[in-house]
Design a protein around this motif. Structure first.
Motif, PDB file in Angstrom:
ATOM      1  N   GLY A 115      -3.800 -16.188 -24.851  1.00 28.86           N
ATOM      2  CA  GLY A 115      -3.990 -14.844 -25.230  1.00 28.86           C
ATOM      3  C   GLY A 115      -5.109 -13.806 -24.560  1.00 28.86           C
ATOM      4  N   ALA A 116      -4.520 -12.886 -23.909  1.00 31.48           N
ATOM      5  CA  ALA A 116      -5.171 -11.523 -23.373  1.00 31.48           C
ATOM      6  C   ALA A 116      -5.092 -10.089 -23.215  1.00 31.48           C
ATOM      7  N   VAL A 117      -5.760  -9.817 -23.008  1.00 31.48           N
ATOM      8  CA  VAL A 117      -5.009  -8.377 -22.407  1.00 31.48           C
ATOM      9  C   VAL A 117      -4.777  -7.546 -21.211  1.00 31.48           C
ATOM     10  N   VAL A 118      -3.693  -6.969 -21.175  1.00 31.06           N
ATOM     11  CA  VAL A 118      -3.211  -6.625 -19.252  1.00 31.06           C
ATOM     12  C   VAL A 118      -3.601  -5.714 -19.411  1.00 31.06           C
ATOM     13  N   VAL A 119      -4.176  -4.863 -18.222  1.00 32.42           N
ATOM     14  CA  VAL A 119      -4.827  -3.894 -18.148  1.00 32.42           C
ATOM     15  C   VAL A 119      -4.234  -3.303 -16.540  1.00 32.42           C
ATOM     16  N   SER A 120      -2.965  -2.928 -16.481  1.00 32.16           N
ATOM     17  CA  SER A 120      -2.265  -2.698 -15.054  1.00 32.16           C
ATOM     18  C   SER A 120      -2.573  -1.847 -14.832  1.00 32.16           C
ATOM     19  N   VAL A 121      -2.804  -1.298 -13.635  1.00 24.97           N
ATOM     20  CA  VAL A 121      -3.582   0.342 -12.869  1.00 24.97           C
ATOM     21  C   VAL A 121      -2.577   0.993 -11.630  1.00 24.97           C
ATOM     22  N   GLU A 122      -2.737   1.587 -12.072  1.00 28.41           N
ATOM     23  CA  GLU A 122      -1.874   2.428 -11.208  1.00 28.41           C
ATOM     24  C   GLU A 122      -2.444   3.410  -9.986  1.00 28.41           C
ATOM     25  N   TYR A 123      -1.916   3.136  -8.270  1.00 29.81           N
ATOM     26  CA  TYR A 123      -3.274   3.687  -7.406  1.00 29.81           C
ATOM     27  C   TYR A 123      -2.628   4.884  -6.727  1.00 29.81           C
ATOM     28  N   ARG A 124      -3.366   5.571  -6.047  1.00 29.48           N
ATOM     29  CA  ARG A 124      -2.595   6.740  -5.142  1.00 29.48           C
ATOM     30  C   ARG A 124      -2.053   6.073  -3.873  1.00 29.48           C
ATOM     31  N   LEU A 125      -0.887   6.404  -3.109  1.00 30.87           N
ATOM     32  CA  LEU A 125      -0.432   5.971  -1.789  1.00 30.87           C
ATOM     33  C   LEU A 125      -0.286   5.850  -0.902  1.00 30.87           C
ATOM     34  N   ALA A 126      -0.673   4.667  -0.079  1.00 35.07           N
ATOM     35  CA  ALA A 126      -0.653   5.863   1.397  1.00 35.07           C
ATOM     36  C   ALA A 126       0.539   5.516   2.059  1.00 35.07           C
ATOM     37  N   PRO A 127       0.857   6.639   3.263  1.00 38.74           N
ATOM     38  CA  PRO A 127      -0.431   7.283   3.992  1.00 38.74           C
ATOM     39  C   PRO A 127      -0.716   8.802   3.674  1.00 38.74           C
TER      40      PRO A 127
ATOM     41  N   GLU B  23       2.443  -3.998   9.893  1.00 36.75           N
ATOM     42  CA  GLU B  23       2.055  -3.279  10.270  1.00 36.75           C
ATOM     43  C   GLU B  23       1.586  -2.001   9.952  1.00 36.75           C
ATOM     44  N   THR B  24       3.003  -1.829   9.162  1.00 35.39           N
ATOM     45  CA  THR B  24       4.272  -0.405   8.649  1.00 35.39           C
ATOM     46  C   THR B  24       2.638  -0.288   7.503  1.00 35.39           C
ATOM     47  N   GLY B  25       2.741  -1.386   6.969  1.00 31.47           N
ATOM     48  CA  GLY B  25       1.609  -1.103   6.229  1.00 31.47           C
ATOM     49  C   GLY B  25       0.051  -0.851   5.873  1.00 31.47           C
ATOM     50  N   TRP B  26      -0.219  -0.942   7.282  1.00 34.60           N
ATOM     51  CA  TRP B  26      -1.862  -1.308   7.676  1.00 34.60           C
ATOM     52  C   TRP B  26      -2.376   0.135   7.567  1.00 34.60           C
ATOM     53  N   THR B  27      -0.694   0.202   9.368  1.00 34.78           N
ATOM     54  CA  THR B  27      -1.297   2.018   9.474  1.00 34.78           C
ATOM     55  C   THR B  27      -0.677   2.861   8.235  1.00 34.78           C
ATOM     56  N   ALA B  28      -0.404   2.580   6.828  1.00 30.39           N
ATOM     57  CA  ALA B  28       0.237   3.569   6.656  1.00 30.39           C
ATOM     58  C   ALA B  28      -1.807   3.835   5.391  1.00 30.39           C
ATOM     59  N   LEU B  29      -2.170   2.918   5.411  1.00 27.56           N
ATOM     60  CA  LEU B  29      -3.492   2.918   4.655  1.00 27.56           C
ATOM     61  C   LEU B  29      -4.678   2.900   5.896  1.00 27.56           C
ATOM     62  N   LEU B  30      -4.796   2.984   6.977  1.00 28.07           N
ATOM     63  CA  LEU B  30      -5.983   3.312   7.759  1.00 28.07           C
ATOM     64  C   LEU B  30      -5.803   3.912   9.336  1.00 28.07           C
ATOM     65  N   GLY B  31      -4.523   4.457   9.891  1.00 26.59           N
ATOM     66  CA  GLY B  31      -4.434   4.895  10.870  1.00 26.59           C
ATOM     67  C   GLY B  31      -4.303   4.296  11.812  1.00 26.59           C
TER      68      GLY B  31
ATOM     69  N   MET C 286       1.063  -0.928   0.091  1.00 27.98           N
ATOM     70  CA  MET C 286       0.354  -0.135   0.007  1.00 27.98           C
ATOM     71  C   MET C 286       0.542   0.887  -0.441  1.00 27.98           C
ATOM     72  N   VAL C 287       2.108   0.908   0.113  1.00 25.26           N
ATOM     73  CA  VAL C 287       3.309   2.053   0.337  1.00 25.26           C
ATOM     74  C   VAL C 287       4.111   2.679  -0.687  1.00 25.26           C
ATOM     75  N   VAL C 288       4.328   1.389  -1.652  1.00 24.26           N
ATOM     76  CA  VAL C 288       5.149   1.540  -2.845  1.00 24.26           C
ATOM     77  C   VAL C 288       4.838   0.852  -4.647  1.00 24.26           C
ATOM     78  N   GLY C 289       5.317   1.394  -4.704  1.00 26.08           N
ATOM     79  CA  GLY C 289       5.070   0.681  -6.115  1.00 26.08           C
ATOM     80  C   GLY C 289       4.279   1.160  -7.328  1.00 26.08           C
ATOM     81  N   ASN C 290       4.493   1.036  -8.524  1.00 21.91           N
ATOM     82  CA  ASN C 290       3.384   1.633  -9.473  1.00 21.91           C
ATOM     83  C   ASN C 290       2.901   0.304 -11.157  1.00 21.91           C
ATOM     84  N   ASN C 291       2.557   1.109 -11.773  1.00 21.55           N
ATOM     85  CA  ASN C 291       1.948  -0.731 -12.538  1.00 21.55           C
ATOM     86  C   ASN C 291       2.686  -1.226 -13.089  1.00 21.55           C
ATOM     87  N   ARG C 292       4.098  -0.956 -13.184  1.00 21.56           N
ATOM     88  CA  ARG C 292       5.148  -1.986 -13.031  1.00 21.56           C
ATOM     89  C   ARG C 292       5.375  -3.287 -12.668  1.00 21.56           C
TER      90      ARG C 292
END
Length: 249
Positions: A119-131, A224-232, A99-105
């Motif tokens: 045989g499929a299309v791939v769509v990879s989404v980027e999203y805003r990161l916590a905290p 715990e760090t990841g969840w705390t960043a997301l939820l406080g 929830m705190v790092v990364g991109n759609n790669r």
């Protein structure tokens, strides 16, 4: 045997963990997030051959985000030579990163490998990161990306009725949340999920969470760090939304 005694790692996995332990620290706190974002792992992702030796046509596209929020970036990979005529199934991929790092790669090589075989299309989404952007910003972003993908599937060679949600770690949790949102909001209905080691439970109190304290590349402290960043301060409380932590559903 006590449930707190961790099972041993497979020898091949243990060897890999030893090599990458300095690149992906097993323990980190909120103070470590900026350094982790600047680490070598993200740079290596930029070198990934997204075409898979010419198998895919690759496009980055900005699409509308949630109401009042910025646009979101979609990485769209379409087979250059489809294995069959007509619309193809779509693998809608949500990247990992606690929830705190990364991109759609991040992690997109896995769904690309599946898509090349099937045989499929791939769509990879980027999203805003916590905290900086706590819940519901990440799931709102991936929901907006799913809506766009379903509404515009035919334009990218995909079938809106054959969308599979995929994701690992944070992406697996967000993909599971998407399935709940689709059910509850009557939105695009995925035909399946492929969740790899998904982040599902903010309470961080399962036997395996205790077993993995100080072990691997994502231990109990990192979790715990990841969840705390997301939820406080809400992390672990009684009012956590299942769209944030799908284990609450």
């Amino acid at each position: 045997m006590s449930t707190m005694v961790p099972p041993p790692f497979d020898p091949e996995l243990a060897a890999v963990l030893e090599v990458i332990k300095d690149v992906l620290p097993r323990e980190f706190t909120m103070d470590d997030i900026p350094a982790l974002r600047q680490g070598p792992g993200i740079e290596l992702l930029a070198q990934l051959d997204l075409t898979m030796d010419g198998a895919f046509e690759v496009e980055d596209r900005l699409v509308p985000g949630p109401e009042g929020a910025p646009e979101i970036s979609l990485l769209i990979c379409r087979p250059e030579e489809p294995v069959r005529p007509g619309p193809l199934p779509v693998l809608y991929h949500v990247h990992g990163g606690g929830m705190v790092v990364g991109n759609n790669r991040v992690g997109v090589d896995a769904p690309l490998a599946w898509a090349r075989e099937l045989g499929a299309v791939v769509v990879s989404v980027e999203y805003r990161l916590a905290p900086e952007h706590p819940h519901p910003a990440p799931v709102d972003d991936v929901w907006a990306g799913l809506l766009w993908t379903a509404e515009n599937a035919k334009e990218i060679g995909g079938d809106p009725d054959r969308i599979v949600l995929t994701g690992a770690s944070a992406g697996g949790g967000l993909a599971a949340a998407l399935a709940l949102l689709a059910r509850d909001r009557g939105g695009p209905r995925p035909i399946g999920q492929m969740l790899l080691c998904p982040m599902l439970d903010d309470r961080n109190d399962t036997p395996s969470a205790h077993q993995m304290a100080g072990l691997g590349v994502w231990d109990r402290t990192a979790n715990e760090t990841g969840w705390t960043a997301l939820l406080g301060e809400r992390r672990g409380g009684a009012d956590v939304s299942p769209y944030a932590a799908p284990a609450r559903a």
